[in-house]
Design an enzyme around this catalytic site. Structure first.
Site: not given
Length: 201
Positions: A36, A80, A119, A137, A191, A198
């Site tokens: 994560e 990074g 989160y 998220d 999505c 859809c």
């Protein structure tokens, strides 16, 4: 759509369509935490080889805490946002000194670790420990905004609070971690920000 219908449809879809990711299904809080942190501001396909290399070099909290920072940054090199690696290293040291190398099981305690925000705390608590906590998220916010017709900017404190409340209300008992991951996958693969699929939803 009713709450139970949303839960059933999303969980059924996820069981058929979940992405195969190296940190899933391991039942390892450390693996969830590392993944994560790496996934913050970085795409999944970029993270996978870095994650695999990291886990070979630092397979647990003790290995990470015992490594020199130079080595930690070297293994992270190219990913990074190096403060993420420094915070992981610093947090591992804290966990070894104060918690026997174990990650806390609650959002409140996880939030005390360097680099762990709302989160990541929700993701680790729900996915690794089965806590009834939301992990919202950007993908999840987009799905919920469209589902509820929320038309304000989602990535503001007000938007996150509103959509976080929606997610908390939808979490099924005993399956919060699975539901959180299902919502992320739906946003990542169906999505989409542009040209959402859809017809698949």
């Amino acid at each position: 759509m009713k709450k139970r219908a949303i839960q059933k449809h999303l969980l059924d879809w996820y069981r058929r369509s979940a992405r195969s990711l190296p940190w899933r299904g391991a039942g390892d809080a450390y693996a969830v935490w590392v993944s994560e942190v790496m996934l913050q501001q970085t795409r999944v396909e970029t993270v996978i080889p870095y994650y695999q290399r990291w886990m070979q070099v630092f397979p647990d909290v003790a290995a990470l805490a015992g490594a020199p920072q130079e080595q930690v940054l070297k293994v992270w090199e190219g990913l990074g946002y190096y403060s993420r690696a420094r915070n992981l290293h610093k947090a591992a040291g804290i966990l070894m000194r104060e918690n026997g190398g174990e990650l806390p099981r609650t959002v409140k305690e996880l939030r005390k670790l360097p680099g762990v925000g709302e989160y990541i705390a929700g993701a680790v608590a729900s996915i690794a420990f089965g806590a009834h906590e939301p992990a919202l998220d950007g993908n999840g916010m987009r799905v919920l905004a469209r589902l509820t017709g929320y038309d304000q900017p989602a990535d503001t404190s007000q938007g996150k609070k509103a959509l976080g409340g929606v997610l908390r209300s939808l979490l099924p008992d005993g399956e919060a971690g699975v539901f959180n991951q299902a919502l992320m996958d739906l946003g990542a693969g169906v999505c989409l920000p542009r040209r959402p699929r859809c017809e698949v939803c």
